[in-house]
Design an enzyme around this catalytic site. Sequence first.
Site, PDB file in Angstrom:
ATOM      1  N   ASP A  98       0.956  -1.183  -0.114  1.00  0.00           N
ATOM      2  CA  ASP A  98       0.116   0.048   0.080  1.00  0.00           C
ATOM      3  C   ASP A  98       0.781   1.357  -0.055  1.00  0.00           C
ATOM      4  O   ASP A  98       0.347   2.441   0.367  1.00  0.00           O
ATOM      5  CB  ASP A  98      -1.024   0.071   1.399  1.00  0.00           C
ATOM      6  CG  ASP A  98      -0.156   0.008   2.665  1.00  0.00           C
ATOM      7  OD1 ASP A  98       0.871   0.063   2.651  1.00  0.00           O
ATOM      8  OD2 ASP A  98      -0.692  -0.051   3.627  1.00  0.00           O
ATOM      9  N   GLU A 120      -0.314  -9.202  -1.081  1.00  0.00           N
ATOM     10  CA  GLU A 120      -0.874  -8.384   0.031  1.00  0.00           C
ATOM     11  C   GLU A 120      -2.053  -7.550  -0.612  1.00  0.00           C
ATOM     12  O   GLU A 120      -2.245  -6.222   0.044  1.00  0.00           O
ATOM     13  CB  GLU A 120       0.141  -7.533   0.850  1.00  0.00           C
ATOM     14  CG  GLU A 120      -0.535  -7.433   2.232  1.00  0.00           C
ATOM     15  CD  GLU A 120       0.494  -6.528   3.180  1.00  0.00           C
ATOM     16  OE1 GLU A 120       0.363  -5.416   3.031  1.00  0.00           O
ATOM     17  OE2 GLU A 120       1.261  -7.138   3.861  1.00  0.00           O
ATOM     18  N   GLU A 134      -2.316   5.127   2.491  1.00  0.00           N
ATOM     19  CA  GLU A 134      -2.098   3.717   2.355  1.00  0.00           C
ATOM     20  C   GLU A 134      -3.395   3.221   1.839  1.00  0.00           C
ATOM     21  O   GLU A 134      -3.340   2.158   1.084  1.00  0.00           O
ATOM     22  CB  GLU A 134      -1.618   3.032   3.544  1.00  0.00           C
ATOM     23  CG  GLU A 134      -0.081   3.304   3.577  1.00  0.00           C
ATOM     24  CD  GLU A 134       0.143   4.756   4.424  1.00  0.00           C
ATOM     25  OE1 GLU A 134      -0.846   5.393   4.753  1.00  0.00           O
ATOM     26  OE2 GLU A 134       1.392   5.021   4.696  1.00  0.00           O
ATOM     27  N   HIS A 205       5.596   5.908  12.805  1.00  0.00           N
ATOM     28  CA  HIS A 205       5.722   6.628  11.569  1.00  0.00           C
ATOM     29  C   HIS A 205       4.606   6.821  10.595  1.00  0.00           C
ATOM     30  O   HIS A 205       4.709   7.687   9.820  1.00  0.00           O
ATOM     31  CB  HIS A 205       6.859   5.758  10.913  1.00  0.00           C
ATOM     32  CG  HIS A 205       5.955   4.624  10.190  1.00  0.00           C
ATOM     33  ND1 HIS A 205       5.264   4.770   8.837  1.00  0.00           N
ATOM     34  CD2 HIS A 205       6.041   3.503  10.438  1.00  0.00           C
ATOM     35  CE1 HIS A 205       4.712   3.550   8.725  1.00  0.00           C
ATOM     36  NE2 HIS A 205       5.064   2.634   9.393  1.00  0.00           N
ATOM     37  N   ARG A 207       1.843   8.809   8.755  1.00  0.00           N
ATOM     38  CA  ARG A 207       1.397  10.166   8.719  1.00  0.00           C
ATOM     39  C   ARG A 207       0.573  10.673   9.270  1.00  0.00           C
ATOM     40  O   ARG A 207       0.347  11.998   9.745  1.00  0.00           O
ATOM     41  CB  ARG A 207       1.207  10.130   7.121  1.00  0.00           C
ATOM     42  CG  ARG A 207       2.529  10.329   6.313  1.00  0.00           C
ATOM     43  CD  ARG A 207       1.993  10.575   4.453  1.00  0.00           C
ATOM     44  NE  ARG A 207       3.258  11.442   3.852  1.00  0.00           N
ATOM     45  CZ  ARG A 207       4.340  10.592   3.562  1.00  0.00           C
ATOM     46  NH1 ARG A 207       4.578   9.554   3.986  1.00  0.00           N
ATOM     47  NH2 ARG A 207       5.202  11.267   2.687  1.00  0.00           N
ATOM     48  N   HIS A 238      12.159   6.004  13.231  1.00  0.00           N
ATOM     49  CA  HIS A 238      12.195   5.947  12.018  1.00  0.00           C
ATOM     50  C   HIS A 238      13.135   7.227  11.592  1.00  0.00           C
ATOM     51  O   HIS A 238      12.882   8.180  12.156  1.00  0.00           O
ATOM     52  CB  HIS A 238      10.759   6.356  11.687  1.00  0.00           C
ATOM     53  CG  HIS A 238      10.370   5.965  10.039  1.00  0.00           C
ATOM     54  ND1 HIS A 238      10.510   6.931   9.147  1.00  0.00           N
ATOM     55  CD2 HIS A 238       9.803   4.899   9.537  1.00  0.00           C
ATOM     56  CE1 HIS A 238      10.248   6.484   7.933  1.00  0.00           C
ATOM     57  NE2 HIS A 238       9.624   5.247   8.281  1.00  0.00           N
TER      58      HIS A 238
HETATM   59  C1  UD1 Z   1       6.545   5.171   3.771  1.00  0.00           C
HETATM   60  C2  UD1 Z   1       5.386   4.866   3.272  1.00  0.00           C
HETATM   61  C3  UD1 Z   1       4.407   4.101   4.352  1.00  0.00           C
HETATM   62  C4  UD1 Z   1       5.148   2.949   4.967  1.00  0.00           C
HETATM   63  C5  UD1 Z   1       6.526   3.529   5.492  1.00  0.00           C
HETATM   64  C6  UD1 Z   1       7.263   2.332   5.941  1.00  0.00           C
HETATM   65  C7  UD1 Z   1       4.242   6.070   1.506  1.00  0.00           C
HETATM   66  C8  UD1 Z   1       3.611   7.472   1.246  1.00  0.00           C
HETATM   67  N1  UD1 Z   1       4.395   5.989   2.826  1.00  0.00           N
HETATM   68  O1  UD1 Z   1       6.409   6.193   4.771  1.00  0.00           O
HETATM   69  O2  UD1 Z   1       3.103   3.457   3.680  1.00  0.00           O
HETATM   70  O3  UD1 Z   1       4.285   2.256   5.854  1.00  0.00           O
HETATM   71  O4  UD1 Z   1       7.115   3.937   4.138  1.00  0.00           O
HETATM   72  O5  UD1 Z   1       8.176   2.683   6.934  1.00  0.00           O
HETATM   73  O6  UD1 Z   1       4.270   5.499   0.522  1.00  0.00           O
HETATM   74  N2  UD1 Z   1      13.880   8.382   5.120  1.00  0.00           N
HETATM   75  C9  UD1 Z   1      15.337   8.533   5.085  1.00  0.00           C
HETATM   76  N3  UD1 Z   1      15.987   7.211   4.850  1.00  0.00           N
HETATM   77  C10 UD1 Z   1      15.157   6.200   4.601  1.00  0.00           C
HETATM   78  C11 UD1 Z   1      13.959   6.250   4.641  1.00  0.00           C
HETATM   79  C12 UD1 Z   1      13.148   7.326   4.986  1.00  0.00           C
HETATM   80  O7  UD1 Z   1      16.106   9.384   5.597  1.00  0.00           O
HETATM   81  O8  UD1 Z   1      15.846   4.924   4.399  1.00  0.00           O
HETATM   82  C13 UD1 Z   1      13.373   9.901   5.539  1.00  0.00           C
HETATM   83  C14 UD1 Z   1      13.656  10.880   4.224  1.00  0.00           C
HETATM   84  O9  UD1 Z   1      13.563  12.050   4.760  1.00  0.00           O
HETATM   85  C15 UD1 Z   1      12.011  10.665   3.694  1.00  0.00           C
HETATM   86  C16 UD1 Z   1      11.259  10.646   5.042  1.00  0.00           C
HETATM   87  O10 UD1 Z   1      12.079   9.692   5.683  1.00  0.00           O
HETATM   88  O11 UD1 Z   1      11.856  11.852   2.962  1.00  0.00           O
HETATM   89  C17 UD1 Z   1       9.898   9.917   4.652  1.00  0.00           C
HETATM   90  O12 UD1 Z   1       9.753   8.884   4.083  1.00  0.00           O
HETATM   91  P1  UD1 Z   1       8.500   8.412   3.112  1.00  0.00           P
HETATM   92  O13 UD1 Z   1       8.971   7.147   2.261  1.00  0.00           O
HETATM   93  O14 UD1 Z   1       7.982   9.547   2.257  1.00  0.00           O
HETATM   94  O15 UD1 Z   1       7.421   8.057   4.217  1.00  0.00           O
HETATM   95  P2  UD1 Z   1       7.525   7.220   5.305  1.00  0.00           P
HETATM   96  O16 UD1 Z   1       6.659   7.824   6.328  1.00  0.00           O
HETATM   97  O17 UD1 Z   1       8.698   6.398   5.408  1.00  0.00           O
HETATM   98  N1  UDP Z   2      11.409  -3.079  11.147  1.00  0.00           N
HETATM   99  C1  UDP Z   2      12.822  -3.057  11.055  1.00  0.00           C
HETATM  100  N2  UDP Z   2      13.447  -2.186  11.813  1.00  0.00           N
HETATM  101  C2  UDP Z   2      12.990  -1.380  12.802  1.00  0.00           C
HETATM  102  C3  UDP Z   2      11.643  -1.272  12.635  1.00  0.00           C
HETATM  103  C4  UDP Z   2      11.107  -2.186  11.822  1.00  0.00           C
HETATM  104  O1  UDP Z   2      13.541  -3.894  10.258  1.00  0.00           O
HETATM  105  O2  UDP Z   2      13.850  -0.578  13.411  1.00  0.00           O
HETATM  106  C5  UDP Z   2      10.671  -3.988  10.220  1.00  0.00           C
HETATM  107  C6  UDP Z   2       9.543  -4.694  10.958  1.00  0.00           C
HETATM  108  O3  UDP Z   2       9.900  -5.825  11.649  1.00  0.00           O
HETATM  109  C7  UDP Z   2       8.532  -4.962   9.907  1.00  0.00           C
HETATM  110  C8  UDP Z   2       8.614  -3.931   8.898  1.00  0.00           C
HETATM  111  O4  UDP Z   2      10.182  -3.171   9.284  1.00  0.00           O
HETATM  112  O5  UDP Z   2       8.905  -6.097   9.112  1.00  0.00           O
HETATM  113  C9  UDP Z   2       7.725  -2.772   9.150  1.00  0.00           C
HETATM  114  O6  UDP Z   2       7.953  -1.530   8.524  1.00  0.00           O
HETATM  115  P1  UDP Z   2       7.277  -0.279   8.802  1.00  0.00           P
HETATM  116  O7  UDP Z   2       6.655  -0.208  10.154  1.00  0.00           O
HETATM  117  O8  UDP Z   2       8.276   1.045   8.653  1.00  0.00           O
HETATM  118  O9  UDP Z   2       6.152  -0.081   7.843  1.00  0.00           O
HETATM  119  P2  UDP Z   2       4.633  -0.440   7.742  1.00  0.00           P
HETATM  120  O10 UDP Z   2       4.445  -2.136   8.168  1.00  0.00           O
HETATM  121  O11 UDP Z   2       3.814   0.060   8.682  1.00  0.00           O
HETATM  122  O12 UDP Z   2       4.259  -0.356   6.438  1.00  0.00           O
END
Ligand code: UD1
Ligand code: UDP
Length: 377
Positions: A98, A120, A134, A205, A207, A238
């Site tokens: 999602d 999924e 999502e 994490h 939004r 995160h």
């Molecule tokens: C994204 C997904 C969310 C998912 C989550 C899992 C969307 C809109 N959101 O949210 O569905 O549940 O990932 O974690 O698709 N960043 C880093 N390094 C990384 C990852 C993220 O620096 O490796 C920072 C960056 O500044 C980035 C921000 O986190 O811009 C947000 O990342 P983004 O993928 O937009 O949103 P998430 O909240 O991570």
């Molecule tokens: N996870 C990880 N390291 C962390 C936190 C979570 O590897 O510090 C793993 C967790 O076991 C799960 C996945 O990341 O498999 C979940 O990711 P996240 O919570 O970012 O996204 P969501 O599942 O809500 O989309």
Amino acid sequence: MRKLKVMSVFGTRPEAIKMAPVVLELKKYSQIESVVAVTAQHREMLDQVLKLFNIHPDFDLNIMSEGQTLFDITSRALLGLDKVLTAANPDVVLVHGDTTTTFAGALAAYYHQIEVGHVEAGLRTQNKFSPYPEEMNRRLTGALADLNFAPTSTAKENLLREGVDANKIFVTGNTVIDALYQTVRADFEFKHVDITKKVILVTTHRRENLGEPMRQVYKALKSIVEEFPDVEIIFPVHKNPKVREVVNEELGKLDRVCLIDPLDYEPFANLMNKATLILTDSGGVQEEAPALGKPVLVLRDTTERPEAVDAGTVKLIGTNQDTVYESAKILLTNPDEYKKMAEARSPYGDGHAAERIVKALLWRHKILNAPPREFTN
Ligand code: UD1
Ligand code: UDP
């Protein structure tokens, strides 16, 4: 014989964890040519998973930027995937879950008139703003999908209710349980985490929880750790700067609150296995923790994963400070309440989801002559 060319597209940590078993399974079949394209909507959090499962993407769009917006992700992923699909021309594109990468991947494949398989599929809250974005990413991907790999029978029922053809739905279990069973070991040795007390493991994490809802949760955690000297909070924070700012403000300088960078999947999964209690707004963690017998308090008002709530291992508590504090306190002080939630159950999978997904794909393409037996939960 011409091989079936299957491109797996993903971009964030959870998609990578959940697609890794599928990518590894695709490789086992000589009838399949497997290609991997990552958007890298996440960077470090994606790369650690690729490394753990030894996956080397054929295409990497490297789209992540600090504080990216939904418009940034969608437009960069879509334009990048157009070029990738033109170059690789796969028969099938597999997307997962999602995220915005998921939706952009499905849309790009559809524009190229390439078959879309949705891993999924079928999870729903029926609230378009929770989880945001999502819920709509998943529904829009579902509208574009030709094959739906539903993890549970509940997810299949959601799709049937929306008029999806039953022949295009396979109940497979969730691949997250495949990944978990490959990763958790009783004798795992931690390098960067010290476990000396009762561990409350926390992740946040979403939004829709950014800002005040998260602040309320952190205030409740502060009260818990001050009241219970035998408790330590381990909180892999995160990478999103909007999450980190509020965490540091509320929990930055407290004893027995260990704020760390996101953990790699292997130590994280093993830490879940050692935790007393988990507080999270994560989707994946809600699926994994019940399989390890760990009670989960979900910091959200809705969930698209009702199975573990029904099984009793997960409670949906929202983000109100008093509710979070009271819910955690009950589990720390009432052994009967704790025991009720701490029974290991795995309503989301049996570790064979990837196998079923690849077999269903081969059956649809007339390479195998029978479909896989469905997962029953
Ligand atoms: C994204 C997904 C969310 C998912 C989550 C899992 C969307 C809109 N959101 O949210 O569905 O549940 O990932 O974690 O698709 N960043 C880093 N390094 C990384 C990852 C993220 O620096 O490796 C920072 C960056 O500044 C980035 C921000 O986190 O811009 C947000 O990342 P983004 O993928 O937009 O949103 P998430 O909240 O991570
Ligand atoms: N996870 C990880 N390291 C962390 C936190 C979570 O590897 O510090 C793993 C967790 O076991 C799960 C996945 O990341 O498999 C979940 O990711 P996240 O919570 O970012 O996204 P969501 O599942 O809500 O989309």
